[in-house]
Design a protein around this motif. Sequence first.
Motif, mmCIF file in Angstrom:
data_model
loop_
_atom_site.group_PDB
_atom_site.id
_atom_site.type_symbol
_atom_site.label_atom_id
_atom_site.label_comp_id
_atom_site.label_asym_id
_atom_site.label_seq_id
_atom_site.Cartn_x
_atom_site.Cartn_y
_atom_site.Cartn_z
ATOM 1 N N ALA A 1 0.834 -1.208 0.000
ATOM 2 C CA ALA A 1 0.000 0.000 0.000
ATOM 3 C C ALA A 1 0.864 1.252 0.000
ATOM 4 O O ALA A 1 0.542 2.241 -0.678
ATOM 5 C CB ALA A 1 -0.936 -0.015 1.200
ATOM 6 N N VAL B 1 -2.305 7.935 4.133
ATOM 7 C CA VAL B 1 -3.716 7.562 4.225
ATOM 8 C C VAL B 1 -3.985 6.173 3.664
ATOM 9 O O VAL B 1 -4.764 5.398 4.252
ATOM 10 C CB VAL B 1 -4.582 8.624 3.511
ATOM 11 C CG1 VAL B 1 -6.028 8.195 3.418
ATOM 12 C CG2 VAL B 1 -4.471 9.953 4.232
ATOM 13 N N LEU B 2 -3.370 5.816 2.553
ATOM 14 C CA LEU B 2 -3.685 4.537 1.901
ATOM 15 C C LEU B 2 -3.389 3.326 2.780
ATOM 16 O O LEU B 2 -4.245 2.424 2.887
ATOM 17 C CB LEU B 2 -2.964 4.429 0.556
ATOM 18 C CG LEU B 2 -3.392 3.245 -0.320
ATOM 19 C CD1 LEU B 2 -4.857 3.342 -0.680
ATOM 20 C CD2 LEU B 2 -2.544 3.186 -1.568
ATOM 21 N N VAL C 1 -3.488 3.196 5.999
ATOM 22 C CA VAL C 1 -4.496 3.231 7.058
ATOM 23 C C VAL C 1 -5.845 2.740 6.532
ATOM 24 O O VAL C 1 -6.556 1.990 7.212
ATOM 25 C CB VAL C 1 -4.608 4.658 7.644
ATOM 26 C CG1 VAL C 1 -5.764 4.770 8.616
ATOM 27 C CG2 VAL C 1 -3.311 5.052 8.299
ATOM 28 N N VAL C 2 -6.190 3.129 5.324
ATOM 29 C CA VAL C 2 -7.448 2.685 4.721
ATOM 30 C C VAL C 2 -7.414 1.178 4.463
ATOM 31 O O VAL C 2 -8.402 0.475 4.717
ATOM 32 C CB VAL C 2 -7.723 3.467 3.414
ATOM 33 C CG1 VAL C 2 -8.881 2.872 2.646
ATOM 34 C CG2 VAL C 2 -7.990 4.922 3.725
ATOM 35 N N VAL C 3 -6.288 0.659 3.997
ATOM 36 C CA VAL C 3 -6.174 -0.785 3.772
ATOM 37 C C VAL C 3 -6.285 -1.538 5.096
ATOM 38 O O VAL C 3 -6.980 -2.556 5.189
ATOM 39 C CB VAL C 3 -4.846 -1.115 3.049
ATOM 40 C CG1 VAL C 3 -4.583 -2.613 3.031
ATOM 41 C CG2 VAL C 3 -4.872 -0.582 1.631
ATOM 42 N N ALA D 1 -7.872 -0.531 7.745
ATOM 43 C CA ALA D 1 -9.271 -0.440 8.178
ATOM 44 C C ALA D 1 -10.140 -1.449 7.435
ATOM 45 O O ALA D 1 -11.032 -2.073 8.027
ATOM 46 C CB ALA D 1 -9.789 0.978 7.959
ATOM 47 N N MET D 2 -9.879 -1.655 6.152
ATOM 48 C CA MET D 2 -10.659 -2.633 5.389
ATOM 49 C C MET D 2 -10.355 -4.064 5.836
ATOM 50 O O MET D 2 -11.251 -4.910 5.893
ATOM 51 C CB MET D 2 -10.387 -2.473 3.887
ATOM 52 C CG MET D 2 -10.880 -1.163 3.328
ATOM 53 S SD MET D 2 -12.632 -0.876 3.621
ATOM 54 C CE MET D 2 -13.361 -2.132 2.638
ATOM 55 N N TRP E 1 -0.254 13.082 0.748
ATOM 56 C CA TRP E 1 -0.973 12.568 1.914
ATOM 57 C C TRP E 1 -1.419 11.129 1.709
ATOM 58 O O TRP E 1 -1.678 10.406 2.672
ATOM 59 C CB TRP E 1 -2.189 13.444 2.215
ATOM 60 C CG TRP E 1 -1.816 14.714 2.898
ATOM 61 C CD1 TRP E 1 -1.737 15.954 2.339
ATOM 62 C CD2 TRP E 1 -1.446 14.854 4.255
ATOM 63 N NE1 TRP E 1 -1.335 16.866 3.273
ATOM 64 C CE2 TRP E 1 -1.158 16.217 4.466
ATOM 65 C CE3 TRP E 1 -1.324 13.976 5.326
ATOM 66 C CZ2 TRP E 1 -0.760 16.702 5.696
ATOM 67 C CZ3 TRP E 1 -0.935 14.477 6.554
ATOM 68 C CH2 TRP E 1 -0.658 15.816 6.726
ATOM 69 N N ALA E 2 -1.529 10.702 0.483
ATOM 70 C CA ALA E 2 -1.968 9.332 0.189
ATOM 71 C C ALA E 2 -0.974 8.303 0.713
ATOM 72 O O ALA E 2 -1.359 7.176 1.026
ATOM 73 C CB ALA E 2 -2.154 9.143 -1.310
#
Length: 140
Positions: free
Chosen positions: A46, A66-67, A69-71, A73-74, A62-63
Amino acid sequence: MTRANRPSWATIPVDEERYRPLYARLLGLRFVNPGGVLCFLFFEGAIALAVLLALAELVSWWAVLVLPVVVAAMVKLNDMVAAIVVRSAALVPEQERDRFRRQMEPVVGRARVEWVSHSVPGVVITADPVPPPRRANPSD
């Protein structure tokens, strides 16, 4: 808070918890059990994808933060859904599970099919059984 009192329906035994990848331990995954390679792809993959997207100026920098963290979370959401499915399946009585298994069993066997010379593949001409052909001479 100790993990010694984990529920019995959890898939990872307590003594094997320390051998799991750090990514899975930090997220507290109980039902999803990713291996080392998959954890590497989830986290470092990621980050690498976010860096490539940022270098191509498709996303801001910022990605990169963020990316991953989003992965994560999923992955955690997937683990929570798996927990709900396991708990609801445990509530189904054994009698219902047996009835469902009987209904879903595939029927394996052989059926005798009479071939019609003018049949079209994929089209059912009739559902009635075809009578056996009669011989010209009954003494044969």
